[in-house]
Design a protein around this motif. Structure first.
Motif, PDB file in Angstrom:
ATOM      1  N   VAL A  38       0.859  -1.195   0.000  1.00 51.72           N
ATOM      2  CA  VAL A  38       0.000   0.000   0.000  1.00 51.72           C
ATOM      3  C   VAL A  38       0.891   1.238   0.000  1.00 51.72           C
ATOM      4  CG1 VAL A  38      -1.852   1.228   1.192  1.00 51.72           C
ATOM      5  CG2 VAL A  38      -1.715  -1.263   1.359  1.00 51.72           C
ATOM      6  N   LYS A  39       0.472   2.267  -0.733  1.00 51.32           N
ATOM      7  CA  LYS A  39       1.215   3.530  -0.712  1.00 51.32           C
ATOM      8  C   LYS A  39       0.243   4.681  -0.922  1.00 51.32           C
ATOM      9  CE  LYS A  39       3.346   5.162  -4.203  1.00 51.32           C
ATOM     10  NZ  LYS A  39       4.253   5.509  -5.320  1.00 51.32           N
ATOM     11  N   ARG A  40       0.615   5.830  -0.384  1.00 49.57           N
ATOM     12  CA  ARG A  40      -0.160   7.047  -0.586  1.00 49.57           C
ATOM     13  C   ARG A  40       0.750   8.107  -1.209  1.00 49.57           C
ATOM     14  NH1 ARG A  40      -2.577  10.023   3.430  1.00 49.57           N
ATOM     15  NH2 ARG A  40      -0.928   9.548   4.954  1.00 49.57           N
ATOM     16  N   THR A  41       0.247   8.768  -2.260  1.00 51.09           N
ATOM     17  CA  THR A  41       1.009   9.814  -2.943  1.00 51.09           C
ATOM     18  C   THR A  41       0.115  11.028  -3.113  1.00 51.09           C
ATOM     19  OG1 THR A  41       2.319   8.168  -4.142  1.00 51.09           O
ATOM     20  CG2 THR A  41       2.300  10.411  -5.035  1.00 51.09           C
ATOM     21  N   CYS A  42       0.642  12.201  -2.802  1.00 47.71           N
ATOM     22  CA  CYS A  42      -0.138  13.435  -2.879  1.00 47.71           C
ATOM     23  C   CYS A  42      -0.677  13.647  -4.294  1.00 47.71           C
ATOM     24  CB  CYS A  42       0.722  14.627  -2.459  1.00 47.71           C
ATOM     25  SG  CYS A  42      -0.213  16.168  -2.332  1.00 47.71           S
ATOM     26  N   CYS A  43      -1.924  14.113  -4.361  1.00 53.54           N
ATOM     27  CA  CYS A  43      -2.592  14.268  -5.664  1.00 53.54           C
ATOM     28  C   CYS A  43      -1.870  15.251  -6.589  1.00 53.54           C
ATOM     29  CB  CYS A  43      -4.036  14.731  -5.461  1.00 53.54           C
ATOM     30  SG  CYS A  43      -5.135  13.469  -4.792  1.00 53.54           S
ATOM     31  N   ASP A  44      -1.192  16.262  -6.003  1.00 53.94           N
ATOM     32  CA  ASP A  44      -0.574  17.268  -6.872  1.00 53.94           C
ATOM     33  C   ASP A  44       0.564  16.700  -7.711  1.00 53.94           C
ATOM     34  OD1 ASP A  44       1.513  16.971  -5.073  1.00 53.94           O
ATOM     35  OD2 ASP A  44       1.195  18.898  -4.079  1.00 53.94           O
ATOM     36  N   GLN A  45       1.026  15.474  -7.374  1.00 54.86           N
ATOM     37  CA  GLN A  45       2.067  14.859  -8.192  1.00 54.86           C
ATOM     38  C   GLN A  45       1.510  14.226  -9.469  1.00 54.86           C
ATOM     39  OE1 GLN A  45       5.238  12.655  -6.439  1.00 54.86           O
ATOM     40  NE2 GLN A  45       4.871  13.466  -4.359  1.00 54.86           N
ATOM     41  N   PHE A  46       0.195  14.299  -9.616  1.00 57.16           N
ATOM     42  CA  PHE A  46      -0.435  13.728 -10.820  1.00 57.16           C
ATOM     43  C   PHE A  46      -1.079  14.816 -11.685  1.00 57.16           C
ATOM     44  CE2 PHE A  46      -0.349  10.442  -7.602  1.00 57.16           C
ATOM     45  CZ  PHE A  46       0.096   9.326  -8.305  1.00 57.16           C
ATOM     46  N   GLU A  47      -0.629  16.062 -11.515  1.00 60.84           N
ATOM     47  CA  GLU A  47      -1.251  17.161 -12.256  1.00 60.84           C
ATOM     48  C   GLU A  47      -0.768  17.213 -13.698  1.00 60.84           C
ATOM     49  OE1 GLU A  47      -0.466  20.672 -10.072  1.00 60.84           O
ATOM     50  OE2 GLU A  47      -2.067  20.329  -8.599  1.00 60.84           O
ATOM     51  N   ASN A  48       0.490  17.030 -13.932  1.00 60.58           N
ATOM     52  CA  ASN A  48       1.050  17.131 -15.279  1.00 60.58           C
ATOM     53  C   ASN A  48       1.417  15.742 -15.787  1.00 60.58           C
ATOM     54  OD1 ASN A  48       0.950  20.023 -15.266  1.00 60.58           O
ATOM     55  ND2 ASN A  48       2.760  19.992 -13.939  1.00 60.58           N
ATOM     56  N   ILE A  49       0.514  15.160 -16.508  1.00 64.35           N
ATOM     57  CA  ILE A  49       0.701  13.797 -17.003  1.00 64.35           C
ATOM     58  C   ILE A  49       0.927  13.844 -18.508  1.00 64.35           C
ATOM     59  CG2 ILE A  49      -0.352  11.527 -17.271  1.00 64.35           C
ATOM     60  CD1 ILE A  49      -1.813  11.968 -14.679  1.00 64.35           C
ATOM     61  N   LEU A  50       2.019  13.272 -18.970  1.00 67.90           N
ATOM     62  CA  LEU A  50       2.347  13.250 -20.383  1.00 67.90           C
ATOM     63  C   LEU A  50       1.407  12.318 -21.135  1.00 67.90           C
ATOM     64  CD1 LEU A  50       6.232  12.939 -19.995  1.00 67.90           C
ATOM     65  CD2 LEU A  50       4.883  15.030 -20.224  1.00 67.90           C
ATOM     66  N   SER A  51       1.379  12.493 -22.445  1.00 65.80           N
ATOM     67  CA  SER A  51       0.540  11.607 -23.261  1.00 65.80           C
ATOM     68  C   SER A  51       1.029  10.171 -23.197  1.00 65.80           C
ATOM     69  CB  SER A  51       0.541  12.092 -24.719  1.00 65.80           C
ATOM     70  OG  SER A  51       1.862  12.082 -25.238  1.00 65.80           O
ATOM     71  N   THR A  52       2.308  10.002 -22.882  1.00 62.27           N
ATOM     72  CA  THR A  52       2.863   8.645 -22.755  1.00 62.27           C
ATOM     73  C   THR A  52       2.718   8.113 -21.341  1.00 62.27           C
ATOM     74  OG1 THR A  52       5.045   9.640 -22.389  1.00 62.27           O
ATOM     75  CG2 THR A  52       4.498   8.972 -24.635  1.00 62.27           C
ATOM     76  N   GLY A  53       2.080   8.878 -20.445  1.00 60.46           N
ATOM     77  CA  GLY A  53       1.874   8.444 -19.087  1.00 60.46           C
ATOM     78  C   GLY A  53       3.069   8.734 -18.194  1.00 60.46           C
ATOM     79  N   ILE A  54       2.877   8.545 -16.873  1.00 61.30           N
ATOM     80  CA  ILE A  54       3.974   8.696 -15.918  1.00 61.30           C
ATOM     81  C   ILE A  54       3.923   7.532 -14.932  1.00 61.30           C
ATOM     82  CG2 ILE A  54       4.059  11.213 -16.083  1.00 61.30           C
ATOM     83  CD1 ILE A  54       2.483  11.343 -13.477  1.00 61.30           C
ATOM     84  N   ARG A  55       5.013   7.332 -14.205  1.00 65.66           N
ATOM     85  CA  ARG A  55       5.091   6.261 -13.227  1.00 65.66           C
ATOM     86  C   ARG A  55       4.280   6.645 -11.987  1.00 65.66           C
ATOM     87  NH1 ARG A  55       5.791   1.174 -13.085  1.00 65.66           N
ATOM     88  NH2 ARG A  55       7.542   1.393 -14.545  1.00 65.66           N
ATOM     89  N   ALA A  56       3.374   5.735 -11.564  1.00 65.85           N
ATOM     90  CA  ALA A  56       2.562   5.982 -10.374  1.00 65.85           C
ATOM     91  C   ALA A  56       3.092   5.191  -9.180  1.00 65.85           C
ATOM     92  CB  ALA A  56       1.100   5.604 -10.630  1.00 65.85           C
TER      93      ALA A  56
END
Length: 828
Positions: free
Chosen positions: A623-641
């Protein structure tokens, strides 16, 4: 060697040594200016290109006016080409045709007879079949051309003279507009209403300091021959103030909601009607526009009428917006470029009208000088006639006694002091002109000529009076040719965006193991009783299975998480909407997935708060929690979650605020509840911490976020279509990374657990099987029991089929983007 024989080795006298780049540059400039000034750009004074001017002048010289019979177009083209425009008959005829088209020219300059083309893009008949003559307003462009009002130059072979510019009683450049492409530049001037131009020109003459805003009180905007609507006034002002602008031109149409139809009566300027209808039909056939049952072109000579029939129940607003976005709205790029003193220049509205006014002042001045000279010459002759009448007997006697005409002219000049012109005129007079009645008429004419002379001298002596002549003539043009504005100007209510075309509604999104994806509206599925078989919700291809179903609003921004820990961003409406029996579209067309990558969970970004986190769980229990603001700028090729261990996969995702508990459910029916604060916030590249200690051959199926005061129940559904509801309060909290408690029995009847959801009694459940069966039931129809029970039948499955996924439709219609997936569907 003889001195008479040229030396072959001597340098030629006329050879010039130049750099090739200099010669190429100068040659190109000469060519460019030839095209700019001689073919492509209109003159600011009469608004015509050379080919237009030459056609009209050739018709004038041929006597083909508005009150004569039509002449074969081939005859007019031949005269123009032979005498003035040696550039090929097709170019001349194409120009002649356009000047006769009432859908191309706001005020056609040619009155055509025969087939001159249509708005459907039909070409005109060959020039040997059509006939033409000047339109009345074209004669106004040529009016007074014989009175030395404009300069003439030699034609291409120096046989004839042709005008450099026409006198132009109307501001033709803005009246009919112009378009053309030169070398390195282009012009695109829209047509305007004559009455508005006359009023603006008059205002400018009377108020030289007028601004563009002042002139726009009279010129509301372009007035296209095909009507339509200009959307917004800011672009018009920009075009008038700077000479450049982009106008949004929209078709005129009426939406008849009672009859279920949209009737198009006017199209944007220069749109091909047949092509527009064809493109609409293509979009309907390809599924890009839904809700249209029939499309008919009922246009005739009286105007445009295209009828779009709508299906029963179709969303009229969506169809209307799709038509606007793709077919009924276009952009007209204004480039007010014309020739000023032979040089191309982009002009504002005021500058354009000012150059026209300056031209008319020159024309009226030269015309007045010409008329004054003729009037003075006539007055001189009349003075001689009156003098001859005073001495009629002596004049007659002298002429009778003269040996010949020359002697008579000389005698009159010597004895009566007549000028050469007067004497020649008197000798040519007939005896009948010596009557007393003729004398009275001569005296009356002489007085009129003197009045004319006085008037013309006053015009030439006063700039104000000369301007008043221009104003009066412009008013005459308005009285004769003015008509109602055809193009309306409507307020800009914002650019139609793609999102505006999509109705906001709850959707069910279906994904298969082979990553085929589609969306359907929740309303497509009526609630059924528990234990039913459901209806077809998807038709996977052979070997493929439905892996998950989730609910979202059509306007939601979704974060799509994959089993490999990547995350992509997607708008729900970008997922193709298809029927229940459709297979779907490959998700690769929407998301750049790798070969072994599958979508496993989806959450909405619409309601993210600054203090919230994306909480993730994997099959192996991390289980992990990551702040939502780290998912604001997502490239068309995606990013590592999330970083995953070998063989591990991301299985479920939720949005949490750090104040509640997490409940993790496994495929073997175990659950653990622990305080969310036991999981620290981590970066996107972190693996996470252990959430549950798994037994052999067990793995995580789902995760639910809850609180102490949460009144909901935990719904657990198994592969074989059984399930139960248990109050979340019965799951006592414990420390993270424990074995948990038994939630549901996973024996042979039930099969392994596939998902767990937090629900209320009034929520609806949308359950889908791997083979594409789908059913919707009320959560309250499922019994609420304790932990460690068997559950009841929720969905009856065929042999070999299994529950793939469950999604919740909240009863209060709340956040439609609460959409989490279901479990992995691999058979155990």
């Amino acid at each position: 060697m003889s001195s008479d024989v040229p030396d072959p080795d001597a340098p030629a006298d006329r050879v010039k040594h130049v750099r090739i780049e200099d010669e190429m540059e100068q040659s190109y400039i000469d060519y460019a200016m030839s095209v700019i000034a001689g073919r492509a750009l209109p003159d600011v004074r009469d608004g015509l290109k050379p080919v237009h001017r030459r056609i009209l002048y050739a018709m004038h010289e041929m006597g083909v006016s508005s009150n004569t019979a039509h002449r074969k177009s081939s005859s007019i083209v031949g005269e123009t080409m032979g005498d003035y425009h040696p550039h090929g008959d097709s170019a001349i005829y194409d120009t002649l045709v356009r000047m006769a088209q009432d859908f191309s020219m706001r005020y056609p300059l040619v009155d055509g007879q025969g087939n001159f083309g249509s708005m459907d893009g039909d070409p005109a008949a060959a020039m040997r079949y059509t006939e033409a003559r000047m339109a009345p307003i074209a004669e106004e462009l040529l009016a007074d051309i014989e009175k030395d009002t404009v300069n003439f130059s030699s034609n291409y072979d120096d046989r004839l003279q042709e005008p450099d510019v026409l006198p132009a009683k109307v501001p033709s450049l803005l009246l009919n507009g112009s378009s053309g492409i030169a070398v390195g530049m282009s012009t695109n001037i829209p047509p305007h209403n004559l009455g508005e131009l006359v009023d603006a020109t008059t205002h400018l003459i009377q108020n030289p300091d007028a601004t563009v805003e002042d002139l726009m009180e009279h010129v509301k905007g372009p007035d296209f021959p095909t009507g339509g609507n200009i959307v917004g006034r800011d672009a018009i002002y920009s075009a008038y103030a700077t000479g450049r602008g982009r106008l949004r031109v929209r078709a005129e149409y009426e939406v008849d909601r009672e009859e279920g139809r949209i009737v198009i009566s006017e199209l944007p300027y220069q749109e091909n009607k047949a092509r527009v209808v064809e493109r609409i039909a293509d979009d309907v056939n390809e599924g890009k526009i839904e809700g249209i049952s029939d499309l008919r072109d009922e246009s005739d000579r009286n105007g445009v009428r295209v009828v779009v029939e709508l299906k029963r129940g179709a969303n009229v607003d969506v169809v209307e917006n799709r038509l606007l976005d793709h077919h009924l709205e276009s952009t007209f790029g204004v480039i007010n470029l014309s020739l000023v003193d032979g040089q191309p220049k982009v002009l504002s509205l005021k500058e354009t009208l000012q150059h026209y006014v300056d031209h008319r002042r020159e024309v009226v001045r030269r015309r007045s000088e010409h008329d004054l000279q003729e009037a003075e010459d006539r007055a001189h002759i009349l003075e001689g006639r009156l003098k001859a009448l005073e001495n009629v007997e002596d004049v007659v006697e002298l002429i009778r006694n003269s040996e010949d005409r020359d002697a008579a002219r000389a005698g009159l000049h010597d004895h009566f002091d007549f000028s050469e012109e007067q004497a020649a005129h008197i000798v040519r007079m007939q005896l009948g002109s010596l009557t007393s009645m003729e004398a009275a008429e001569i005296e009356e004419e002489y007085e009129d000529v003197q009045d004319t002379i006085d008037y013309l001298e006053s015009v030439l002596a006063s700039a104000e009076k000369l301007d008043s002549v221009i104003v009066d003539e412009l008013q005459e043009m308005k009285d004769e040719y003015d008509d109602d504005r055809r193009t309306s100007i409507i307020e800009d209510e914002g650019q139609v965006t793609h999102e505006d075309l999509i109705p906001e509604e709850d959707c069910v999104v279906v994904i298969t193991e082979d990553d085929y994806i589609k969306r359907m509206t929740v309303g497509d599925f009526e609630p059924q009783n528990r234990g039913g078989k459901g209806i077809i919700g998807a038709d996977p291809k052979e070997g493929d299975r439905v892996s998950k179903v989730f609910r979202a609003n059509s306007h939601d921004y979704l974060l799509c998480f994959t089993n490999q820990g990547q995350v992509y961003r997607l708008k729900t409406y970008e997922i193709p909407e298809m029927s229940r029996t459709a297979r779907g579209k490959s998700a690769i067309n929407l998301i750049d997935l790798d070969a072994e990558e599958e979508l496993t969970a989806v959450v909405s970004t619409d309601d993210f708060d600054d203090d919230e986190c994306i909480t993730m769980v994997t099959h192996q229990g991390y289980v992990k929690r990551t702040c939502c603001d780290q998912f604001e700028n997502i490239l068309s090729t995606g990013i590592r979650a999330a970083k995953l261990e070998d063989g591990d996969e991301l299985v479920d995702v939720d949005v949490t605020d750090g104040t509640g508990d997490l409940v993790i459910a496994t495929e073997q029916g175990m659950t653990i509840r622990f305080d969310e604060s036991e999981v620290s916030e981590m970066g996107r590249s972190a693996r996470g911490v252990h959430g549950i200690k798994l037994q052999d051959d067990d793995r995580v199926a789902a995760m639910v976020a809850t609180t102490d005061a949460d009144p909901r129940s935990l719904l657990t559904v198994t592969k074989n279509g059984y399930g139960k509801r248990t109050r979340l309060s019965e799951y006592r909290p414990q420390s993270r990374y424990g074995q948990g408690l038994i939630d549901i029995k996973t024996d042979e009847r039930n099969g392994r657990a596939c998902t767990a959801k937090a629900v209320t009694e009034d929520d609806d459940l949308v359950i889908m099987s791997e083979r594409g069966q789908i059913m919707r039931i009320r959560s309250g129809d499922i019994s609420q029991v304790g932990r460690n029970t068997m559950g009841v039948t929720i969905m009856e499955l065929e042999d070999g089929d299994a529950v793939a996924s469950v999604t919740v439709v909240p009863a209060d219609g709340g956040d439609a983007a609460e959409a989490t997936d279901a479990a992995d569907t691999d058979e155990q």
